[in-house]
Design a protein around this motif. Structure first.
Motif, PDB file in Angstrom:
ATOM      1  N   ASN A 180       0.930  -0.959  -0.037  1.00 25.44           N
ATOM      2  CA  ASN A 180       0.177   0.351   0.017  1.00 25.44           C
ATOM      3  C   ASN A 180       1.632   1.041   0.463  1.00 25.44           C
ATOM      4  O   ASN A 180       0.683   2.224   0.724  1.00 25.44           O
ATOM      5  N   GLU A 181       2.012   1.035  -0.506  1.00 26.13           N
ATOM      6  CA  GLU A 181       2.485   2.816  -0.783  1.00 26.13           C
ATOM      7  C   GLU A 181       3.073   2.791  -2.640  1.00 26.13           C
ATOM      8  O   GLU A 181       2.486   1.900  -3.140  1.00 26.13           O
ATOM      9  N   ARG A 182       3.158   3.879  -2.517  1.00 30.37           N
ATOM     10  CA  ARG A 182       3.608   4.473  -4.007  1.00 30.37           C
ATOM     11  C   ARG A 182       5.598   4.856  -3.815  1.00 30.37           C
ATOM     12  O   ARG A 182       5.643   5.547  -3.150  1.00 30.37           O
ATOM     13  N   TYR A 183       5.973   4.075  -4.618  1.00 28.80           N
ATOM     14  CA  TYR A 183       7.356   4.326  -4.737  1.00 28.80           C
ATOM     15  C   TYR A 183       7.308   6.045  -6.157  1.00 28.80           C
ATOM     16  O   TYR A 183       7.793   5.672  -6.840  1.00 28.80           O
ATOM     17  N   TYR A 184       8.335   6.199  -5.380  1.00 33.08           N
ATOM     18  CA  TYR A 184       9.211   7.645  -6.195  1.00 33.08           C
ATOM     19  C   TYR A 184      10.692   7.899  -7.071  1.00 33.08           C
ATOM     20  O   TYR A 184      11.568   7.866  -5.823  1.00 33.08           O
ATOM     21  N   LEU A 185      10.945   7.360  -7.964  1.00 33.56           N
ATOM     22  CA  LEU A 185      12.749   7.644  -8.085  1.00 33.56           C
ATOM     23  C   LEU A 185      12.623   8.623  -8.992  1.00 33.56           C
ATOM     24  O   LEU A 185      12.228   9.675  -9.474  1.00 33.56           O
TER      25      LEU A 185
END
Length: 197
Positions: A180-185
């Protein structure tokens, strides 16, 4: 269920070892006197925990792993069967180098695959995943997926261990529904934020 830790009758626990509540130590394992093991840990068969080794809470160490002096394993780490840690860069049988032991740090939530080798003096980032049989000789960033000999970063994984559809470097966004997470590169760093429903 008792809060006391458990050890199988064949395990050797040296006097002075610190072992947290509800931890379990199985067949033919050996915990040295100045080792520290946290709560709710699982140590499989034939595991060796050296003096000055530190194990956090909820760590799972599978069969045939030796955790040597100055290896620090944080909470929620998984060590697969026969993971190899080292503590001297240039060992010689005929030269005593115990005063040269290097610290290896395995950060929270990392997973080390079966038969992987961790060369001493490196830091493995939080929630990274080291593939089976890989040899890690350099620091590893958080969430990195490391494969090969020598291990190289080939991608990213979520906190739940799922590969994310992102390049190794650059820009991008990916979601992991399980964690339940969003990952930002951004460049060569990955940051996680909770998904908002």
């Amino acid at each position: 269920m008792t809060d006391k830790w458990f050890s199988h009758e064949t395990a050797i626990i040296d006097e002075g070892a610190e072992i947290g509540k509800r931890s379990k130590i199985w067949h033919f394992s050996h915990v040295c006197a100045r080792a520290i093991i946290g709560q709710d840990c699982q140590l499989g068969q034939n595991v060796y925990i050296d003096n000055l080794a530190q194990i956090g809470d909820r760590v799972k160490i599978q069969n045939n792993v030796s955790v040597y002096a100055r290896v620090v394993i944080e909470d929620d780490v998984f060590c697969g069967p026969s993971v190899v840690f080292t503590n001297v860069v240039n060992p010689r049988a005929f030269i005593e180098r115990k005063d040269e032991f290097q610290t290896t740090l395995v950060r929270q939530g990392a997973s080390l695959g079966a038969n992987s080798t961790i060369v001493c003096g490196v830091t493995l980032g939080a929630y990274c995943l080291v593939g089976a049989g890989a040899t890690v000789a350099t620091d590893v960033t958080d969430y990195a997926l490391m494969l090969g000999i020598p291990a190289r970063q080939v991608g990213w994984v979520s906190k739940a261990g799922h590969r994310l559809p992102l390049p190794v470097t650059g820009e991008g966004v990916a979601d992991c529904k399980e964690s339940n997470e969003r990952y930002y590169l951004r460049g060569d760093k990955l940051n996680a934020q909770p998904l908002i429903d």
